[in-house]
Design an enzyme around this catalytic site. Structure first.
Site, PDB file in Angstrom:
ATOM      1  N   HIS A   1       1.071  -1.243   0.090  1.00 63.84           N
ATOM      2  CA  HIS A   1      -0.068  -0.034  -0.154  1.00 63.84           C
ATOM      3  C   HIS A   1       0.828   1.317   0.029  1.00 63.84           C
ATOM      4  CE1 HIS A   1      -3.744  -2.112   1.848  1.00 63.84           C
ATOM      5  NE2 HIS A   1      -3.181  -2.756   1.001  1.00 63.84           N
TER       6      HIS A   1
ATOM      7  N   GLU B   1       0.947   3.869   1.746  1.00 62.86           N
ATOM      8  CA  GLU B   1       1.611   4.325   3.064  1.00 62.86           C
ATOM      9  C   GLU B   1       2.474   3.403   3.770  1.00 62.86           C
ATOM     10  OE1 GLU B   1      -2.963   5.154   2.840  1.00 62.86           O
ATOM     11  OE2 GLU B   1      -1.676   3.456   2.223  1.00 62.86           O
TER      12      GLU B   1
ATOM     13  N   CYS C   1      -5.894   2.316   5.786  1.00 61.59           N
ATOM     14  CA  CYS C   1      -6.599   1.176   6.153  1.00 61.59           C
ATOM     15  C   CYS C   1      -5.953   0.604   7.506  1.00 61.59           C
ATOM     16  CB  CYS C   1      -6.395  -0.035   5.156  1.00 61.59           C
ATOM     17  SG  CYS C   1      -4.710  -0.658   5.087  1.00 61.59           S
TER      18      CYS C   1
ATOM     19  N   CYS D   1      -2.240  -0.360   7.556  1.00 58.88           N
ATOM     20  CA  CYS D   1      -1.396   1.035   7.512  1.00 58.88           C
ATOM     21  C   CYS D   1      -1.334   1.808   8.639  1.00 58.88           C
ATOM     22  CB  CYS D   1      -1.850   1.872   6.159  1.00 58.88           C
ATOM     23  SG  CYS D   1      -1.410   0.939   4.457  1.00 58.88           S
TER      24      CYS D   1
END
Length: 151
Positions: free
Chosen positions: A90, A92, A120, A123
Site C-alpha cells: 500500500h 502508506e 486502512c 497501514c
C-alpha cells in the site's frame, strides 16, 4: 569470465544478483525527493494526490502517501500492490519503508503521514509501530488523528 561455461556464468550472475538483493539499500542511492514550494498541509496533501495519479498511470491502485519531518518530505510512494504483486505494498506502507530507508532508522517518531485517502487498518498499525505522530488524508486534508494498533 572468459573460458567459463555458459552454465557457470549464469550461476555466478544469479548469485551476484541475489547478493545485491540481500544487501541493504543505501539511502543516497535513491532519487532525491522534490519538495513542495510551500510547507503547508495542503501542499503535502497535493503531493500524496500526485502520487495517487502516478500509481494509476502505472496501472496500480489509486493511492499515494508522503511522510513529513519538520516541514520536509522524507519518504513518499504510490501504491505498488498490483505492479509488485505484493498485497502489503500500500502507498502508506511503501512511504514508511521509503522514509525508514532514507533516514536509516525504523523510528519515525513524531513525523506526519499524508495519504490520498484514509489509511486502512494495516497501514494505521504500521504507522503506529513506526512512531508516526499524526495522519492526514484527502485533498482537505482531513485530520485522521494519531495512529493506533487497536481497531
Amino acid at each position: 569470465m572468459s573460458g567459463t561455461s555458459p552454465t557457470r556464468r549464469l550461476i555466478l550472475s544469479l548469485a551476484g544478483a541475489a547478493v545485491a538483493l540481500l544487501l541493504p539499500r543505501r539511502a543516497d542511492a535513491q532519487p532525491a525527493i522534490i519538495q513542495p514550494a510551500e510547507t503547508t498541509h495542503r501542499a503535502f496533501a497535493e503531493r500524496a494526490l500526485a502520487l495517487r495519479d502516478a500509481a494509476l498511470a502505472a496501472g496500480d491502485q489509486g493511492y499515494g502517501a508522503v511522510i513529513v519531518k519538520e516541514g520536509r518530505i522524507v519518504g513518499e510512494a504510490p501504491s505498488r500492490v498490483v505492479v509488485n504483486r505484493d498485497p502489503t505494498a500500500h502507498a502508506e506502507m511503501e512511504a514508511i519503508r521509503d522514509a525508514a530507508h532514507r533516514l536509516d532508522t525504523r523510528d519515525l517518531s513524531g513525523m506526519v503521514m499524508y495519504g490520498s485517502s484514509r489509511a486502512c487498518p494495516m497501514c494505521r498499525a504500521a504507522a503506529y509501530w513506526a512512531g508516526i505522530g499524526q495522519l492526514y488524508s484527502g485533498a482537505g486534508p482531513n485530520d485522521d488523528g494519531t495512529p493506533s494498533a487497536t481497531f
